[in-house]
Scaffold this active site. Structure first.
Site, PDB file in Angstrom:
ATOM      1  N   GLU A  26      48.562  56.276-109.820  1.00 40.22           N
ATOM      2  CA  GLU A  26      49.965  56.388-110.229  1.00 40.22           C
ATOM      3  C   GLU A  26      50.200  56.272-111.731  1.00 40.22           C
ATOM      4  O   GLU A  26      51.029  55.472-112.177  1.00 40.22           O
ATOM      5  CB  GLU A  26      50.821  55.367-109.464  1.00 40.22           C
ATOM      6  N   GLU A  50      48.184  56.779-100.352  1.00 36.16           N
ATOM      7  CA  GLU A  50      49.101  55.699 -99.967  1.00 36.16           C
ATOM      8  C   GLU A  50      50.306  56.293 -99.260  1.00 36.16           C
ATOM      9  O   GLU A  50      50.809  57.349 -99.662  1.00 36.16           O
ATOM     10  CB  GLU A  50      49.629  54.909-101.181  1.00 36.16           C
TER      11      GLU A  50
HETATM   12  C1  BG6 Z   1      52.313  51.950-104.979  1.00 33.91           C
HETATM   13  C2  BG6 Z   1      51.226  51.170-105.673  1.00 33.91           C
HETATM   14  O1  BG6 Z   1      53.123  52.507-105.928  1.00 33.91           O
HETATM   15  O2  BG6 Z   1      53.223  51.253-104.212  1.00 33.91           O
HETATM   16  C3  BG6 Z   1      50.767  49.947-104.893  1.00 33.91           C
HETATM   17  O3  BG6 Z   1      50.112  52.005-105.941  1.00 33.91           O
HETATM   18  C4  BG6 Z   1      51.989  49.222-104.372  1.00 33.91           C
HETATM   19  O4  BG6 Z   1      49.991  49.153-105.751  1.00 33.91           O
HETATM   20  C5  BG6 Z   1      52.743  50.183-103.445  1.00 33.91           C
HETATM   21  O5  BG6 Z   1      51.701  48.023-103.733  1.00 33.91           O
HETATM   22  C6  BG6 Z   1      53.929  49.575-102.770  1.00 33.91           C
HETATM   23  O6  BG6 Z   1      54.784  48.948-103.696  1.00 33.91           O
HETATM   24  P1  BG6 Z   1      55.233  47.449-103.446  1.00 33.91           P
HETATM   25  O7  BG6 Z   1      55.999  47.050-104.645  1.00 33.91           O
HETATM   26  O8  BG6 Z   1      56.039  47.463-102.213  1.00 33.91           O
HETATM   27  O9  BG6 Z   1      53.968  46.674-103.316  1.00 33.91           O
END
Ligand code: BG6
Length: 466
Positions: free
Chosen positions: A165, A369
């Site tokens: 990201e 993700e």
């Molecule tokens: C992504 C990141 O943007 O979102 C992760 O790569 C992150 O590291 C994930 O944990 C979810 O975001 P959050 O703030 O809910 O943990």
């Protein structure tokens, strides 16, 4: 439980799951590890720190065993740069090499394919105090770091992701602790100088990877989402195009074609924020070619024209659009529901996103993700019935199926997250995992692992594609 017929998924499809080093490992200062910007960043009020997290560093064998039982074909994790180079560059920490050697061997011994992210938000603090990505020497430090990773782990790791990201670090660096150096007279120029340096670092890593490991595959891993116009007004459609270029295509146009996106470039030019490009930079960018595109997807964004001063729409959270005066402003989408944390949920937007990326770049895609953060509840008998997560994942996997039908080459899906970990923004009460970790925000409790209902659901789904 919801099931999906996976008839058009290739048998070799990489059903996986993801984590990142600073969110899961803990042991933040053990065995020679240096501090990263995350370790040194102020803790978001009301949340815990990243010092122990899920203690995966000490429990990885138990965790990998559970991942094998889950049936994962692939496990996407990140290497902490500061375990390998405590100061970001210079002397190698052999204990860090030993840890990842053991981890990779354990993953492979369990018939799981490792997918390695080289850098997931955790820039070495020693580099940060020398200017971080504003300082061009960080490019060489990253190239050297990547060379060491290829040298030590390249015999066993085929899939490499450069930077997690990068677009979110640039657009929402404040939220992640990697913001621009605001002492600079022109913070926007500094921000996009950092961006240029990261793009160069990525290009160097891709070239090195192909030179050193001819059979390995490497790609970028930005957060990409389809951008919708708030209405059919031509001005809103223009706004969506502006946002898509600045948020998405700037990053992928450079990674794939080695050139700056024209709309993003003119945005920077108009703000006197063009990066300084040294001789040879663009030759290198053009030489670097990814083998695939990895992307993270949580939701789409909807934007409208932004002529007045009400263009900002941000909570500092990286899933929320920050507007740009004259170009676009974030709006909510009345057609979508939101999760407990206010993130819009848009499974069809997932298909839209696949189609847009593939149509633009025609490279194989892997999702690194996608998932649902929620407050899980433990029942009296110890079970966790996370049907909401199962529903979210089912709806998104259905859209992968349609994307495959659309002719998009998709070779893997790694939802966030394999196991509960500390969220980037909201501590550890916001959970994403298939495996529950027994801890609270400030009480580490037993850290015992247990399987959620989604664990059994995902296990059955993966099995059905065998
Ligand atoms: C992504 C990141 O943007 O979102 C992760 O790569 C992150 O590291 C994930 O944990 C979810 O975001 P959050 O703030 O809910 O943990």
């Amino acid at each position: 439980m919801s099931t999906i017929a996976l008839d058009n998924f290739p048998k070799s499809f990489l059903w996986g799951a993801s984590t990142s080093a600073y969110q899961v490992e803990g042991a933040w200062n053990e065995d020679g590890k240096g501090p990263s910007v995350i370790d040194m960043a102020p803790i978001v009020e009301g949340t815990t720190d990243f010092k122990v997290t899920s203690d995966h560093y000490h429990r990885y064998k138990e965790d990998i065993k559970l991942f094998a039982e889950l049936g994962l074909k692939a496990y996407r994790f990140s290497i902490a740069w500061t375990r390998i180079f405590p100061d970001g560059d210079g002397e190698i920490n052999m204990k860090g090499i030993a840890f990842y050697n053991d981890l990779i061997n354990e993953i492979i011994a369990n018939d799981i394919i490792p997918i390695v992210t080289m850098y997931h938000f955790d820039l070495p603090y020693a580099l940060a105090i020398k200017g971080g990505w504003s300082n061009r020497t960080t490019v060489d430090a990253f190239a050297n770091y990547s060379k060491i990773l290829f040298e030590y782990f390249g015999d066993r790791v085929t899939y490499w992701l450069t930077i997690n990201e990068q677009n979110m670090m640039i657009l929402h660096g404040d939220a992640i602790g990697t913001a621009a150096n605001n002492d600079n007279e022109n913070p926007l120029q500094d921000l996009y100088q950092q961006n240029h340096h990261m793009l160069l670092a990525q290009a160097k890593a891709m070239v090195l990877c192909h030179e050193m490991l001819p059979t390995a595959k490497i790609g970028p891993a930005p957060n990409i989402s389809a951008i919708y116009p708030a209405s059919s007004r031509p001005e809103d459609i223009l706004a969506a195009s502006n946002c898509a270029s600045i948020r998405n295509w700037l990053y992928l146009d450079m990674a794939v074609h080695g050139r700056y996106n024209n709309i993003a470039w003119s945005y920077l030019k108009a703000r006197n924020a063009l990066p300084i490009i040294a001789e040879g930079d663009m030759v290198l960018m053009a030489k670097a070619k990814p083998d695939f595109i990895a992307f993270n997807y949580y939701n789409t964004a909807t934007v409208a024209e932004a002529t007045s001063d009400d263009f900002a729409n941000s909570t500092g959270d990286q899933q929320i659009v920050i507007g740009e005066k004259g170009l676009f402003k974030g709006t909510s989408n009345p057609n979508l529901v939101v999760n407990e944390f206010g993130w819009e949920i848009d499974p069809v937007g997932f298909r839209n996103t696949f189609r847009e990326i593939y149509e633009r770049y025609t490279l194989p895609l892997i999702v690194t993700e996608n998932g649902l953060g929620a407050f899980d509840k433990i029942e009296a008998d110890g079970s966790i019935n996370d049907d909401y997560r199962i529903n979210y994942l089912t709806q998104h996997i259905e859209q992968i199926k349609y994307a495959i039908e659309d002719g998009v080459e998709v070779f893997g899906y790694c939802p966030w997250s394999a196991i509960d970990l500390v969220s980037t923004h909201q501590g550890c009460v916001k959970r994403y995992g298939f495996i529950h970790v027994d801890r609270d925000e400030f009480d580490l409790k037993t850290l015992k692992r247990s399987k959620k209902k989604s664990f059994y659901w995902y296990q059955a789904l993966i099995k059905s594609n065998n």
